[in-house]
Motif scaffolding. Structure first.
Motif, PDB file in Angstrom:
ATOM      1  N   ASP A 229      39.925 -19.918   3.334  1.00  0.00           N
ATOM      2  CA  ASP A 229      41.247 -19.787   2.720  1.00  0.00           C
ATOM      3  C   ASP A 229      41.376 -20.899   1.689  1.00  0.00           C
ATOM      4  OD1 ASP A 229      43.896 -19.743   1.972  1.00  0.00           O
ATOM      5  OD2 ASP A 229      44.679 -19.501   3.993  1.00  0.00           O
ATOM      6  N   PRO A 230      41.338 -20.565   0.403  1.00  0.00           N
ATOM      7  CA  PRO A 230      41.336 -21.591  -0.648  1.00  0.00           C
ATOM      8  C   PRO A 230      42.598 -22.450  -0.682  1.00  0.00           C
ATOM      9  CG  PRO A 230      41.683 -19.404  -1.586  1.00  0.00           C
ATOM     10  CD  PRO A 230      41.319 -19.206  -0.148  1.00  0.00           C
ATOM     11  N   HIS A 231      43.665 -21.992  -0.029  1.00  0.00           N
ATOM     12  CA  HIS A 231      44.924 -22.741  -0.057  1.00  0.00           C
ATOM     13  C   HIS A 231      44.986 -23.810   1.043  1.00  0.00           C
ATOM     14  CE1 HIS A 231      46.325 -19.908  -3.014  1.00  0.00           C
ATOM     15  NE2 HIS A 231      46.112 -18.902  -2.191  1.00  0.00           N
ATOM     16  N   ARG A 232      44.016 -23.790   1.960  1.00  0.00           N
ATOM     17  CA  ARG A 232      44.050 -24.733   3.076  1.00  0.00           C
ATOM     18  C   ARG A 232      42.945 -25.766   2.909  1.00  0.00           C
ATOM     19  NH1 ARG A 232      45.910 -21.624   8.462  1.00  0.00           N
ATOM     20  NH2 ARG A 232      45.712 -23.736   9.228  1.00  0.00           N
ATOM     21  N   SER A 233      43.289 -27.018   3.152  1.00  0.00           N
ATOM     22  CA  SER A 233      42.276 -28.073   3.069  1.00  0.00           C
ATOM     23  C   SER A 233      42.432 -28.986   4.275  1.00  0.00           C
ATOM     24  CB  SER A 233      42.419 -28.875   1.774  1.00  0.00           C
ATOM     25  OG  SER A 233      43.614 -29.638   1.792  1.00  0.00           O
ATOM     26  N   ASN A 234      41.496 -29.903   4.424  1.00  0.00           N
ATOM     27  CA  ASN A 234      41.603 -30.920   5.455  1.00  0.00           C
ATOM     28  C   ASN A 234      41.082 -32.212   4.881  1.00  0.00           C
ATOM     29  OD1 ASN A 234      38.599 -31.169   6.296  1.00  0.00           O
ATOM     30  ND2 ASN A 234      39.008 -28.971   6.364  1.00  0.00           N
ATOM     31  N   MET A 235      41.004 -33.224   5.700  1.00  0.00           N
ATOM     32  CA  MET A 235      40.696 -34.576   5.240  1.00  0.00           C
ATOM     33  C   MET A 235      39.448 -34.627   4.340  1.00  0.00           C
ATOM     34  SD  MET A 235      41.672 -37.743   5.552  1.00  0.00           S
ATOM     35  CE  MET A 235      40.942 -39.309   5.105  1.00  0.00           C
ATOM     36  N   ILE A 236      38.368 -34.014   4.775  1.00  0.00           N
ATOM     37  CA  ILE A 236      37.101 -34.122   4.051  1.00  0.00           C
ATOM     38  C   ILE A 236      37.166 -33.386   2.711  1.00  0.00           C
ATOM     39  CG2 ILE A 236      34.656 -33.478   4.093  1.00  0.00           C
ATOM     40  CD1 ILE A 236      34.744 -34.025   7.119  1.00  0.00           C
ATOM     41  N   THR A 237      37.646 -32.131   2.741  1.00  0.00           N
ATOM     42  CA  THR A 237      37.691 -31.370   1.496  1.00  0.00           C
ATOM     43  C   THR A 237      38.704 -31.968   0.513  1.00  0.00           C
ATOM     44  OG1 THR A 237      39.209 -29.811   2.574  1.00  0.00           O
ATOM     45  CG2 THR A 237      36.882 -29.210   2.516  1.00  0.00           C
ATOM     46  N   TRP A 238      39.801 -32.520   1.044  1.00  0.00           N
ATOM     47  CA  TRP A 238      40.806 -33.155   0.180  1.00  0.00           C
ATOM     48  C   TRP A 238      40.223 -34.377  -0.533  1.00  0.00           C
ATOM     49  CZ3 TRP A 238      43.254 -38.061   1.111  1.00  0.00           C
ATOM     50  CH2 TRP A 238      44.297 -38.358   0.219  1.00  0.00           C
ATOM     51  N   VAL A 239      39.531 -35.242   0.205  1.00  0.00           N
ATOM     52  CA  VAL A 239      38.911 -36.431  -0.388  1.00  0.00           C
ATOM     53  C   VAL A 239      37.844 -36.020  -1.393  1.00  0.00           C
ATOM     54  CG1 VAL A 239      37.448 -38.446   0.078  1.00  0.00           C
ATOM     55  CG2 VAL A 239      39.409 -37.963   1.558  1.00  0.00           C
ATOM     56  N   LYS A 240      36.965 -35.128  -0.996  1.00  0.00           N
ATOM     57  CA  LYS A 240      35.856 -34.693  -1.860  1.00  0.00           C
ATOM     58  C   LYS A 240      36.384 -34.097  -3.166  1.00  0.00           C
ATOM     59  CE  LYS A 240      32.047 -31.327  -1.902  1.00  0.00           C
ATOM     60  NZ  LYS A 240      32.623 -30.341  -2.839  1.00  0.00           N
ATOM     61  N   ASN A 241      37.345 -33.183  -3.063  1.00  0.00           N
ATOM     62  CA  ASN A 241      37.842 -32.503  -4.265  1.00  0.00           C
ATOM     63  C   ASN A 241      38.513 -33.476  -5.232  1.00  0.00           C
ATOM     64  OD1 ASN A 241      36.912 -30.114  -3.210  1.00  0.00           O
ATOM     65  ND2 ASN A 241      38.900 -29.441  -2.420  1.00  0.00           N
ATOM     66  N   ASN A 242      39.304 -34.401  -4.683  1.00  0.00           N
ATOM     67  CA  ASN A 242      39.981 -35.371  -5.558  1.00  0.00           C
ATOM     68  C   ASN A 242      39.001 -36.327  -6.225  1.00  0.00           C
ATOM     69  OD1 ASN A 242      43.130 -35.367  -5.582  1.00  0.00           O
ATOM     70  ND2 ASN A 242      42.564 -34.801  -3.494  1.00  0.00           N
ATOM     71  N   LEU A 243      38.057 -36.854  -5.464  1.00  0.00           N
ATOM     72  CA  LEU A 243      37.092 -37.799  -6.035  1.00  0.00           C
ATOM     73  C   LEU A 243      36.204 -37.131  -7.077  1.00  0.00           C
ATOM     74  CD1 LEU A 243      35.937 -40.026  -3.003  1.00  0.00           C
ATOM     75  CD2 LEU A 243      37.950 -40.252  -4.476  1.00  0.00           C
ATOM     76  N   GLN A 244      35.848 -35.873  -6.864  1.00  0.00           N
ATOM     77  CA  GLN A 244      35.038 -35.147  -7.843  1.00  0.00           C
ATOM     78  C   GLN A 244      35.773 -34.985  -9.171  1.00  0.00           C
ATOM     79  OE1 GLN A 244      34.024 -31.625  -5.568  1.00  0.00           O
ATOM     80  NE2 GLN A 244      31.915 -32.305  -5.280  1.00  0.00           N
TER      81      GLN A 244
END
Length: 299
Positions: free
Chosen positions: A170-185
């Motif tokens: 579900d592209p609308h849901r994230s969690n700690m790891i995906t949130w950090v990864k996406n922002n830092l990228q």
């Protein structure tokens, strides 16, 4: 054996379904709010249901008459629960009451998913025998739901878990790891607290823990979490290192600076000795969990 899962569109549900199907011993009925958001559609039944409506719940359980119910559906956004207490209570307590009553009718084994937020965070990590004392409304609702399950006339297990992470379809849901990864990228800074301690749980491990309980029909309270005691800042830094992203973009802050509607317990984490001994539960380390998440993101 027929097993019914609530909250099947969530992180746990989407990892439980393939695990149960792979096991081969279960006929799976998955339920969630609205349409099925899991790409895997074969070899199980999906039912959209409003668990806050007693009639809908009774109709669902009467239709399928499951041997086991795994109740993972919940309102779990902690600040949202604090701001919308009626909705939180209806979803976390009311729905549990309806499901428990329906389970009693068919003597279905009832597995209830709870949280480390039933504790105040003053003396973590916690065992199954630790005294509950929630400091936010989400935790309060979960304690009330736990008591409904504990006092029910059917056999039951209560599973407490912590800060579940993983990949969900579900592209609308994230969690700690995906949130950090996406922002830092994207070169964005992230602010992460370093004064809260948890034992983060890989969703695959939580799903396996639930399957072990279901297979043994093991009753009572079980702590099912990871084994590494980490702060969210630790998790963010390990995520940055794993994906070779800039760690200077991760800013360490205190919980007080966030001014969140709901209080968070300072140090929870769960002692998982009972699950290891009685169930054969073996969680991954956080480093191993990162490896699994990365593989799923690549896939």
């Amino acid at each position: 054996m027929k097993i019914l899962i609530t909250g099947s569109n969530g992180l746990l549900g989407q990892h439980l379904i393939p695990l149960l199907l792979q096991d081969g011993n279960y006929e799976v009925v998955a339920t969630g709010r609205g349409p099925n958001r899991f790409p895997l559609r074969d070899n199980y039944t999906y039912e959209a249901v409003n668990l806050r409506d007693a009639g809908s719940v009774n109709q669902l359980i009467d239709k399928h008459q499951p041997d086991i119910i795994i109740h993972g559906g919940a309102m779990s956004q902690v600040d949202e629960c604090e701001k919308n207490k009626d909705a939180c209570w209806d979803t976390n307590v009311g729905a549990t009451r309806y499901l428990v009553h329906a389970a009693e009718k068919y003597n279905a084994f009832f597995i209830f998913l709870s949280t480390d937020f039933v504790f105040d965070g003053l003396q973590g990590p916690y065992t199954e025998e630790s005294i509950v004392n929630p400091i936010n409304y989400y935790g309060t609702s979960k304690v009330a739901a736990e008591r409904l399950v504990h006092n029910s006339k059917t056999s039951w297990a209560i599973v407490r878990t912590v800060l579940v992470y993983g990949v969900v379809a579900d592209p609308h849901r994230s969690n700690m790891i995906t949130w950090v990864k996406n922002n830092l990228q994207q070169g964005k800074k992230v602010k992460v607290v370093d004064d809260q301690w948890r034992t983060p749980t890989l969703c695959h491990d939580l799903a396996k823990g639930c399957l072990l309980i279901a297979a043994k029909k093991a009753t009572g309270y079980f702590n099912i979490s990871g084994k590494d005691m980490l702060t969210p800042y630790d998790m963010a830094m390990q995520t940055a290192a794993y994906f070779k992203l800039d760690p200077s973009l991760v800013e360490k802050i205190s919980s007080r600076s966030l001014a969140q509607p709901a209080a968070r317990p300072a140090k929870t984490g769960l002692v998982i000795d009972k699950a290891i001994k009685e169930l054969g539960y073996e969680p991954r380390t956080f480093a191993e969990g990162l490896d699994i998440v990365a593989g799923e993101l690549n896939a």
